[in-house]
Design an enzyme around this catalytic site. Structure first.
Site, mmCIF file in Angstrom:
data_model
loop_
_atom_site.group_PDB
_atom_site.id
_atom_site.type_symbol
_atom_site.label_atom_id
_atom_site.label_comp_id
_atom_site.label_asym_id
_atom_site.label_seq_id
_atom_site.Cartn_x
_atom_site.Cartn_y
_atom_site.Cartn_z
ATOM 1 N N GLU A 109 -2.177 -25.886 -2.170
ATOM 2 C CA GLU A 109 -2.120 -24.568 -2.796
ATOM 3 C C GLU A 109 -2.195 -24.636 -4.316
ATOM 4 O O GLU A 109 -2.783 -23.762 -4.951
ATOM 5 C CB GLU A 109 -0.822 -23.856 -2.388
ATOM 6 C CG GLU A 109 -0.740 -23.482 -0.921
ATOM 7 C CD GLU A 109 -1.621 -22.293 -0.574
ATOM 8 O OE1 GLU A 109 -1.499 -21.259 -1.246
ATOM 9 O OE2 GLU A 109 -2.424 -22.416 0.355
ATOM 10 N N ASP A 120 -10.076 -14.056 -4.586
ATOM 11 C CA ASP A 120 -10.200 -14.021 -3.125
ATOM 12 C C ASP A 120 -10.043 -12.616 -2.564
ATOM 13 O O ASP A 120 -9.908 -12.433 -1.348
ATOM 14 C CB ASP A 120 -9.185 -14.956 -2.473
ATOM 15 C CG ASP A 120 -7.738 -14.576 -2.774
ATOM 16 O OD1 ASP A 120 -7.523 -13.667 -3.612
ATOM 17 O OD2 ASP A 120 -6.829 -15.182 -2.187
ATOM 18 N N THR A 147 -2.190 -13.826 -7.105
ATOM 19 C CA THR A 147 -1.484 -14.776 -6.257
ATOM 20 C C THR A 147 -0.417 -15.424 -7.120
ATOM 21 O O THR A 147 -0.704 -15.844 -8.248
ATOM 22 C CB THR A 147 -2.446 -15.847 -5.710
ATOM 23 O OG1 THR A 147 -3.398 -15.217 -4.856
ATOM 24 C CG2 THR A 147 -1.700 -16.903 -4.929
#
Length: 281
Positions: free
Chosen positions: A61, A79, A84
């Site tokens: 990640e 994305d 995020t």
């Protein structure tokens, strides 16, 4: 990144010098609690194994083994899920970041992210930054230095991803490696039921192989699960790098390391990682 989005006892009597003893409900309840507590300290939930799981996820990640450095991580990675952020990739577009900040604000109302709640509610389910730019990333990084917010991230990770994944894997008869496969898939794909989310991936694997709990081979089932997870990754993001499966998880499986025991060496995105020993925090 990721996402669209009781033990039974047969209490048999036994005899000792002509006296019959029966397990009472109280005794049974006590045994259940003891076994439940023991289960929490076994497999991937054992403290050292859980620490290893966080390092493995962080390598995929955030390209690091030092997962605690990621409390303050925040970025739009393009994305379609907005920002995020944090140790597990909470997203402004997938509800989990909103839920995290709402819960944290209930116990810490004066935190530095509370003022963004109206905007977070408005962009939930979208990739929009409306009401968040330009200072939300800085506010997240600042709040991530607060121990209480770090604990809130840990709790949200466990509640939404780690504990459900490990519990489901145990019921499927899987050891530590399979429990990690479930956890990583839950993180990347989210705990949804569509074909590209965790439960949809599990259903696809079940069509190809039986779980150990159903009498199947653990290795064969896990191989089918990784096939389904890889297909889901490519379906959602064509051309995505699948090395978190190809040169990490699949390697552990083919090495026969069903206990996810160290030392470990793997590659993600072409970078090599090594863990010789993990000490519980």
């Amino acid at each position: 990144m990721r996402r669209a989005g009781c033990l039974l006892f047969a209490a048999l009597p036994f005899a000792v010098t002509a006296t019959v003893y029966l397990l009472t409900p109280a005794h049974t309840s006590s045994q259940q609690r003891q076994q439940h507590e023991a289960a929490k300290e076994s497999g991937l939930a054992a403290p050292a194994k859980k620490e290893l799981a966080q390092e493995l996820v962080a390598s995929a990640e955030n390209s690091t083994l030092d997962w605690r450095r990621s409390y303050g991580y925040v970025e739009d990675i393009g994305d379609g899920q907005g920002y995020t952020a944090g140790i597990i990739g909470f997203c402004t577009g997938t509800h989990d970041l909103l839920t995290l900040v709402e819960g944290y604000t209930k116990s810490h109302p004066d935190n530095g992210l509370a003022r963004y709640l109206p905007a977070l509610r408005a962009v939930d389910g979208t990739d929009s930054h409306a009401g968040l730019d330009p200072v939300f990333p800085a506010a997240w990084k600042a709040e991530a230095k607060v121990p209480a917010f770090q604990r809130a991230q840990d709790a949200a990770r466990d509640r939404v991803y780690f504990t459900p994944a490990v519990d489901r894997a145990r019921r499927d008869g899987l050891g530590a490696l399979g429990q990690f496969f479930y956890y990583d898939a839950m993180v990347y794909h989210g705990p949804g039921t569509d074909t590209d989310s965790f439960y949809g991936i599990r259903e696809a694997a079940l069509r190809e192989a039986d779980t150990p709990a159903e009498g199947g081979s653990e290795r064969a089932y896990l191989d089918a699960f990784l096939d389904a997870a890889r297909t889901a990754m490519r379906s959602r993001h064509p051309g995505v790098d699948t090395s978190r499966i190809d040169t990490e998880q699949r390697q552990f499986l083919y090495d026969g390391n069903l206990g996810l025991d160290t030392p470990l060496e793997w590659k993600v995105y072409g970078e090599t990682y090594k863990v010789t020993k993990v000490t519980a925090p």
